[in-house]
Design a protein around this motif. Sequence first.
Motif, short mmCIF file in Angstrom:
data_model
loop_
_atom_site.label_atom_id
_atom_site.label_comp_id
_atom_site.label_asym_id
_atom_site.label_seq_id
_atom_site.Cartn_x
_atom_site.Cartn_y
_atom_site.Cartn_z
N HIS A 95 0.83 -1.20 0.00
CA HIS A 95 0.00 0.00 0.00
C HIS A 95 0.88 1.26 0.00
N ILE A 96 1.86 1.29 0.87
CA ILE A 96 2.72 2.48 0.95
C ILE A 96 3.51 2.63 -0.36
N HIS A 97 3.88 1.52 -0.93
CA HIS A 97 4.61 1.57 -2.20
C HIS A 97 3.79 2.32 -3.25
N SER A 98 2.47 2.09 -3.26
CA SER A 98 1.65 2.67 -4.33
C SER A 98 1.13 4.07 -4.00
N LEU A 99 1.42 4.58 -2.83
CA LEU A 99 0.84 5.87 -2.42
C LEU A 99 1.52 7.05 -3.10
N SER A 100 0.72 8.08 -3.39
CA SER A 100 1.32 9.33 -3.84
C SER A 100 1.59 10.19 -2.60
N GLY A 101 2.33 11.28 -2.81
CA GLY A 101 2.65 12.16 -1.68
C GLY A 101 4.09 12.01 -1.25
N LYS A 102 4.84 11.13 -1.96
CA LYS A 102 6.27 11.02 -1.64
C LYS A 102 7.03 12.09 -2.42
N LYS A 103 8.24 12.33 -1.98
CA LYS A 103 9.10 13.28 -2.71
C LYS A 103 10.37 12.52 -3.06
N ASP A 104 10.46 12.11 -4.28
CA ASP A 104 11.62 11.32 -4.73
C ASP A 104 11.95 10.20 -3.75
N GLY A 105 10.93 9.45 -3.39
CA GLY A 105 11.14 8.29 -2.53
C GLY A 105 11.08 8.60 -1.04
N LEU A 106 11.05 9.88 -0.68
CA LEU A 106 10.95 10.24 0.75
C LEU A 106 9.47 10.26 1.15
N VAL A 107 9.18 9.76 2.35
CA VAL A 107 7.78 9.66 2.76
C VAL A 107 7.45 10.67 3.87
N PRO A 108 6.19 11.13 3.90
CA PRO A 108 5.77 11.93 5.06
C PRO A 108 5.77 11.06 6.32
N MET A 109 5.45 11.68 7.45
CA MET A 109 5.61 10.95 8.71
C MET A 109 4.35 10.26 9.20
N PHE A 110 3.18 10.63 8.65
CA PHE A 110 1.93 10.07 9.18
C PHE A 110 1.08 9.48 8.06
N ILE A 111 0.28 8.50 8.45
CA ILE A 111 -0.62 7.85 7.50
C ILE A 111 -1.93 7.56 8.23
N ASN A 112 -3.03 7.79 7.54
CA ASN A 112 -4.33 7.66 8.20
C ASN A 112 -4.88 6.24 8.12
N THR A 113 -5.34 5.74 9.26
CA THR A 113 -5.80 4.35 9.29
C THR A 113 -7.16 4.17 8.61
N ASN A 114 -7.91 5.23 8.43
CA ASN A 114 -9.19 5.12 7.71
C ASN A 114 -9.00 5.24 6.21
N SER A 115 -8.38 6.33 5.81
CA SER A 115 -8.24 6.58 4.36
C SER A 115 -7.05 5.85 3.76
N GLY A 116 -6.07 5.54 4.56
CA GLY A 116 -4.85 4.93 4.04
C GLY A 116 -3.95 5.93 3.34
#
Length: 728
Positions: free
Chosen positions: A456-477
């Motif tokens: 799931h995280i692999h397919s998520l948008s919102g990354k910056k050149d492979g860097l991820v934000p710090m939080f993820i929502n358990t409802n929306s994913g």
Amino acid sequence: MVAERVALRPEQLERTGRGLRAQSHPRSRPRQGRPFLRTGVLRFTFRRARVKPELALRDRAQDFGKGDGPQFKANLTTIRNKSPNCSEPAPTRESAGRPQGSVCARFSDKWKQLSRLQRNVILFVLGFLILCGFLYSLQAADQWKALSGRPAEVEKMKLEVLPALPAPKKESAEPEGFADILSQKRQRHFRRGPPHLQIRPPNTVSKDGMQDDAKQREAALGKAQQEENTQRTVISWRGAVIEPEQATELPYKRAEASIKPLFLASKIWKEPGPPTERQKGVIEAFLHAWKGYQKFAWGHDELKPVSKTFSEWFGLGLTLIDALDTMWILGLKQEFKQARKWVSENLDFQKNVDVNLFESTIRILGGLLSTYHLSGDSLFLSKAEDFGKRLMPAFTTPSKIPYSDVNIGTGFAHSPQWTSDSTVAEVASIQLEFRELSRLTGIKKFQEAVEEVTKHIHSLSGKKDGLVPMFINTNSGLFTHPGVFTLGARADSYYEYLLKQWIQGGKKETQLLEDYVKAIEGIKAHLLRQSQPRKLTFVGELSHGRFSAKMDHLVCFLPGTLALGVHHGLPADHMDLARALMETCYQMNQQMETGLSPEIAHFNMYPRADHKDVEVKPADRHNLLRPETVESLFYLYRVTRDRKYQDWGWEILQSFNKYTRVPSGGYSSINNVQDSHKPEPRDKMESFFVGETLKYLYLLFSDDLELLSLDTCVFNTEAHPLPIWAPA
Ligand code: DMJ
């Protein structure tokens, strides 16, 4: 009100930057510090409230005219005629035009009779109530969404994981062994953190059947306890493999019934030669730490060495479990034996306690699994399986991104009270342990649940050149708080586990590798800078495009991870970065008066004569006995064989001994790494000091490449070694 405002004469109005306002009035000169009262409308509202009826009439007349002149008198007469009795509320600008005596008008007039203080108090209380209502409705909506939005699949898993259906269950009906984990006595409820942060399982979970059948569980308790009392202690010391079928252990019969390890221990363990002098120094430090734990905190989570007592987090003997494999590796036979006895006789996961999914996975599940692999003792695997099952309710979210917390007694899983977000590092750094648990037990659900998260995280948008934000929502994913990127707290081990899962799985899962390599490029592009004057390469943070020269000590895991990647064939330039960052992490220790790193360092980026490279803010001066610097030194030494890394590690061990050692036993985190005279012990020995810090130091001082070889095992983020899966 609008009509009356129009009735103001043009000369009474002046233009302001924010629109029209009434001209200053002799009695309503703008008050300093309250510009909002200057507007005509507000002035009317506030002023009228505090005058007596006659004064109010005069006042109102002045509003319509000016001063005490003829216009004023005419206005006063007009108004008096309209309100012959001063005890009746006179019409106001706001109420004029509304039918007299209407509820609305009466309310309005009453309102105007209140003092400013009274009005403000009422408005404040109303505002507060509305805010509470709004927040409550948000939370209720979240819970409703979570309940109503659960896919059928999740519901199905929940039933399997939480066998709380009223009908008695046959063991054979649960092929994968999820049955009956909750069918035992409820115990004292330990909770993590200060009371106001505590999360209680609601009293209303009966719909899910999770708490209703307490009686049934009570009945089962007797049986389970009887079984546990029949356990016998068998020690398999360093390398002796016990076939589960032959083992004389009878821990948790139910769990054991499903333990048919597909892979046995010992592949990662090879008996080492005698310890070097420096290794003896680590053993001595460990024994000192252990002395404190044994004397003052035995069986509890953490030692408080100064006050000679303990603290609880989960109430599960955290330090003892975290330290099991360290004792094995250091060859501390008696200590291991005693701890093993405690696990056998006292470690009971049937506790009404909330545990943090990530922390308990890396420390408890990871610790039990690695100890099983080192010792071959099936007790540890059966405990791991029991514990893993109890964590599974955390995955029953609409998005399948797990909740941060789960009650291992009731099976109630939830987010923190204030949010439905989980931390990215936490949900993405439990994979090594659950995958290994699946491999050993044959229960696929452990692996499936955590790999779903990775995919799931692999397919998520919102990354910056492979860097991820710090939080993820358990409802929306979805990622939340986007635009903030760090390699420190809340993101760190996401990157570490991309590489380590790829290694664990035999380097076949190329998506993991791609995400890892991309992230390293992202770090290089956005987070790397050099300090002044020594040009130390450091990893900063990015917040909505703004760079901050702040680096957590936690980031010091990165040089080690980069070196590990190079050992497994990743590009050589990763090693250049690893060396540069290793030097920086060493300097973060070395430039402090105590020789120990602060929790957070700030780097000076501009050439100034009076500034050092590493600066520390007062709030960040503490040291929690963390392992990251020595962890990386271990990898750098293994990969380069450059002895300076051993020397640096030795210096750090001396500093721990000098500034954090408590004479009566144990080591303590300290408040101020910049004061060698008064480092101020914080009175806590974190479990990772014995689980990680001392273990990595011991391994760093070994010249034996086969001692937990990087080719046969991979360390989880709590330094618990797990086997690399052989090619199928
Ligand atoms: C440990 O629990 C683990 O290393 C985790 O990944 C980060 N925090 C601590 C050590 O600092």
